[in-house]
Write a protein that holds these residues in place. Structure first.
Motif, short mmCIF file in Angstrom:
data_model
loop_
_atom_site.label_atom_id
_atom_site.label_comp_id
_atom_site.label_asym_id
_atom_site.label_seq_id
_atom_site.Cartn_x
_atom_site.Cartn_y
_atom_site.Cartn_z
N ASP A 245 -3.61 33.46 55.30
CA ASP A 245 -4.93 33.83 55.81
C ASP A 245 -4.87 35.30 56.24
O ASP A 245 -3.79 35.87 56.41
CB ASP A 245 -5.37 32.91 56.95
CG ASP A 245 -4.53 33.04 58.22
OD1 ASP A 245 -4.18 34.18 58.59
OD2 ASP A 245 -4.24 32.02 58.85
N PRO A 246 -6.03 35.97 56.35
CA PRO A 246 -6.03 37.42 56.60
C PRO A 246 -5.21 37.85 57.81
O PRO A 246 -4.51 38.86 57.76
CB PRO A 246 -7.52 37.73 56.77
CG PRO A 246 -8.23 36.69 55.97
CD PRO A 246 -7.40 35.44 56.14
N ARG A 247 -5.27 37.08 58.90
CA ARG A 247 -4.54 37.48 60.11
C ARG A 247 -3.04 37.41 59.88
O ARG A 247 -2.30 38.33 60.26
CB ARG A 247 -4.95 36.59 61.28
CG ARG A 247 -4.20 36.91 62.57
CD ARG A 247 -4.73 36.11 63.74
NE ARG A 247 -6.11 36.45 64.04
CZ ARG A 247 -6.80 35.91 65.03
NH1 ARG A 247 -6.24 35.01 65.82
NH2 ARG A 247 -8.05 36.26 65.23
N ASP A 248 -2.56 36.32 59.25
CA ASP A 248 -1.13 36.19 58.98
C ASP A 248 -0.66 37.26 57.99
O ASP A 248 0.46 37.78 58.11
CB ASP A 248 -0.81 34.80 58.45
CG ASP A 248 -0.84 33.74 59.53
OD1 ASP A 248 -0.64 34.08 60.70
OD2 ASP A 248 -1.08 32.56 59.20
N ALA A 249 -1.48 37.56 56.99
CA ALA A 249 -1.11 38.59 56.03
C ALA A 249 -0.95 39.95 56.72
O ALA A 249 -0.01 40.70 56.44
CB ALA A 249 -2.16 38.68 54.92
N HIS A 250 -1.84 40.25 57.65
CA HIS A 250 -1.75 41.50 58.40
C HIS A 250 -0.50 41.51 59.28
O HIS A 250 0.20 42.53 59.39
CB HIS A 250 -3.00 41.69 59.25
CG HIS A 250 -3.13 43.07 59.83
ND1 HIS A 250 -2.47 43.44 60.98
CD2 HIS A 250 -3.83 44.15 59.42
CE1 HIS A 250 -2.76 44.69 61.27
NE2 HIS A 250 -3.59 45.16 60.33
N THR B 126 0.48 50.14 61.57
CA THR B 126 -0.69 49.40 61.10
C THR B 126 -1.86 49.52 62.06
O THR B 126 -3.02 49.54 61.63
CB THR B 126 -0.32 47.92 60.89
OG1 THR B 126 0.24 47.38 62.09
CG2 THR B 126 0.68 47.76 59.76
N LEU C 165 -5.81 47.07 56.01
CA LEU C 165 -6.68 46.05 55.44
C LEU C 165 -6.76 46.20 53.92
O LEU C 165 -6.74 45.20 53.18
CB LEU C 165 -8.08 46.16 56.06
CG LEU C 165 -9.13 45.18 55.53
CD1 LEU C 165 -8.70 43.74 55.79
CD2 LEU C 165 -10.49 45.46 56.18
N SER C 166 -6.83 47.44 53.44
CA SER C 166 -6.89 47.67 52.00
C SER C 166 -5.61 47.19 51.30
O SER C 166 -5.66 46.59 50.23
CB SER C 166 -7.10 49.16 51.73
OG SER C 166 -7.10 49.44 50.34
N VAL D 293 -3.55 44.82 52.35
CA VAL D 293 -3.54 43.36 52.39
C VAL D 293 -4.43 42.80 51.28
O VAL D 293 -4.06 41.85 50.58
CB VAL D 293 -4.00 42.87 53.77
CG1 VAL D 293 -4.33 41.38 53.74
CG2 VAL D 293 -2.93 43.14 54.82
N ARG D 294 -5.60 43.39 51.09
CA ARG D 294 -6.50 42.91 50.03
C ARG D 294 -5.91 43.15 48.65
O ARG D 294 -5.99 42.29 47.77
CB ARG D 294 -7.85 43.61 50.16
CG ARG D 294 -8.68 43.13 51.35
CD ARG D 294 -9.94 43.96 51.49
NE ARG D 294 -10.80 43.44 52.55
CZ ARG D 294 -11.87 44.09 53.02
NH1 ARG D 294 -12.19 45.29 52.53
NH2 ARG D 294 -12.61 43.55 53.97
N ARG E 227 -3.00 38.89 49.57
CA ARG E 227 -2.48 38.15 50.71
C ARG E 227 -1.32 37.23 50.32
O ARG E 227 -1.03 36.26 51.02
CB ARG E 227 -3.59 37.34 51.40
CG ARG E 227 -4.80 38.14 51.83
CD ARG E 227 -5.63 37.46 52.89
NE ARG E 227 -5.92 36.08 52.62
CZ ARG E 227 -6.95 35.63 51.90
NH1 ARG E 227 -7.80 36.50 51.38
NH2 ARG E 227 -7.13 34.34 51.71
#
Length: 454
Positions: free
Chosen positions: A259-264, A276, A284-285, A287-288, A292
């Motif tokens: 999920d986005p938070r874990d990926a970050h 970061t 964010l870029s 991660v996208r 992810r």
């Protein structure tokens, strides 16, 4: 009188006979049923009193004549199993697990805890139940099963066996090859006359011992089925490339993108939290662009950690152009493109051809979008999507009414099929370009690509 001891004479004779037969120690182990370790000990003189049965097995595998066998037995002073012999310590159990991941597995903590608990408290009502982790290329299946396996080693004192069923340098393991491979790891059981006998001996060994067998890159139920034993004391842990729907009694965990938070969090673990936080839009870029997926994020984090003088924006802009994204996501022997290529090579030709036609589709698609593009009818389009879903090539992005689901290719797979996978040198890939970051308005950095001078 010769100064050569019987042990040294046997060692020299075995080495000479094996080399004359053009066999490696591994080949001789395969033919004789002894372990590579046992053969190595005999050839180096570490086994002072070899068993008669071991010498006979080696002689048979080497194709020695009766006279040569008799000479070998006399010279070796081999022990007959009926004769008393001094006690000698047993060979240590196999400990074949590769090293556990050094970084924490962000977003996978609950799965690791759950699987360790299951393997540590296997109940009598749940015998021989295989544990399967399945997911797309780059999802971190191997890292996850290794993290689990290392945490339960003490539960399996008779050894841990690890087999990669699709090693990069050799042909994939067949079920028969796998059975013999594990038998050798478990102590050099005598050679079996047939695959059926070898399978029976393996089931017997797994029933009597506490062994953890870890299989990586599994792509069929047939590769796991020979290891399933009721009332077994052993356990089987599998990292699978596809759903193993026909495997009975499996405990399955499906993993995909974080999920986005874990990926970050994963990127921050490697690149540094301060970096970061200082460049949130660039983080964010990245991660996208990485979809992810843990492997891509791991490579991106390693690239940044090796370049503390570079900004996150430098990397973010390098990954914006999706034509170059897969070839760039490579550090040392880690490569997103290689991971996808290995999965793609295992696809049947018709599936690979249909997938190639879907490579140009961006975003979500449904059955009707596949008709005419990759399948001639709605029925075949539905079957194709089921197959791609099972093989972890696509995922359901939206569950619709009456089965009108929406699907999406995993981004790394889409890029691989859309841009031709491996590109030869000189075709305009990243290796043929010079990348220079520069300012273009306000504080946003882009990359200008220059052809090298000729």
């Amino acid at each position: 009188m010769s100064d050569i001891s019987p042990v040294d004479a046997l060692a020299a004779a075995l080495v000479h006979a094996r080399e004359a037969a053009c066999l490696t120690q591994e080949d001789l182990a395969e033919k004789s049923g002894l372990s590579v370790r046992a053969i190595r000990n005999l050839e180096t003189g570490h086994t002072a009193r070899p068993r008669k049965q071991s010498v006979l097995l080696l002689a048979g595998a080497l194709g020695l004549s009766p006279a040569e066998v008799a000479r070998l037995l006399r010279g070796s002073r081999a022990e007959n199993h009926t004769e008393p012999r001094p006690e000698r310590p047993p060979e240590p159990p196999p400990a074949e697990l590769p090293a556990a991941p050094r970084n924490r597995l962000v977003g996978r903590e609950r799965i690791v805890t759950s699987l360790r608990a299951h393997l540590s408290s296997r109940q009598a009502r749940d015998p021989g139940r295989p544990v399967v982790v399945v997911g797309p290329p780059g999802a971190g299946k191997t890292s996850l099963v290794l993290q689990v396996a290392h945490g339960v080693r003490d539960r399996f004192p008779d050894g841990q066996v690890f087999v990669d069923l699709h090693p990069a340098s050799t042909e994939p393991f067949t079920p028969d090859m796998l059975v013999r491979r594990i038998l050798r790891s478990l102590g050099g059981a005598p050679a079996a006359e047939s695959p059926e006998e070898a399978g029976a001996r393996l089931r017997d060994a797994l029933s009597r011992r506490h062994v953890l067998v870890v299989l990586d890159n599994v792509d069929s139920e047939a590769q796991v089925r020979p290891l399933l034993v009721d009332a077994a004391r052993s356990a089987v842990l599998v990292a699978a490339r596809r759903e193993l729907s026909a495997l009975p009694g499996q405990l399955t965990h499906r993993i995909g993108a974080l999920d986005p938070r874990d990926a970050h969090r994963m990127l921050a673990d490697l690149a540094g939290t301060a970096r970061t936080r200082a460049e949130p839009s660039a983080a964010l870029s990245i991660v996208r662009s990485c979809g992810r997926l843990p492997l891509a994020l791991h490579i991106a984090g390693l690239w940044l950690s090796a370049r503390p003088h570079r900004s996150l924006r430098d990397l973010a802009d390098r990954l914006v152009d999706e034509r170059d994204r897969l070839p760039f996501l490579r550090v040392g022997d880690l490569s997103v493109q290689a991971s996808v290529a290995a999965r793609h090579r295992a696809l049947p030709v018709p599936i690979a051809a249909s997938l190639r036609r879907l490579g140009a589709v961006r975003g979500d698609f449904g059955v009707d979008d596949v008709v005419g593009r990759a399948a001639p009818s709605r029925q075949l389009a539905g079957d194709l999507l089921d197959e791609l879903l099972s093989r972890q090539i696509t995922y359901v992005s939206e569950f619709g009414r009456n089965g009108q689901n929406r699907y999406r290719l995993y981004d790394s797979v889409r890029l691989y099929v859309a841009y031709g996978g491996e590109r030869p040198p000189g075709d305009g890939g990243p290796a043929d370009r010079v990348w220079l970051p520069h300012q273009t308005g306000r504080t946003h950095h882009r990359l200008r690509r220059l052809r090298p001078a000729t």
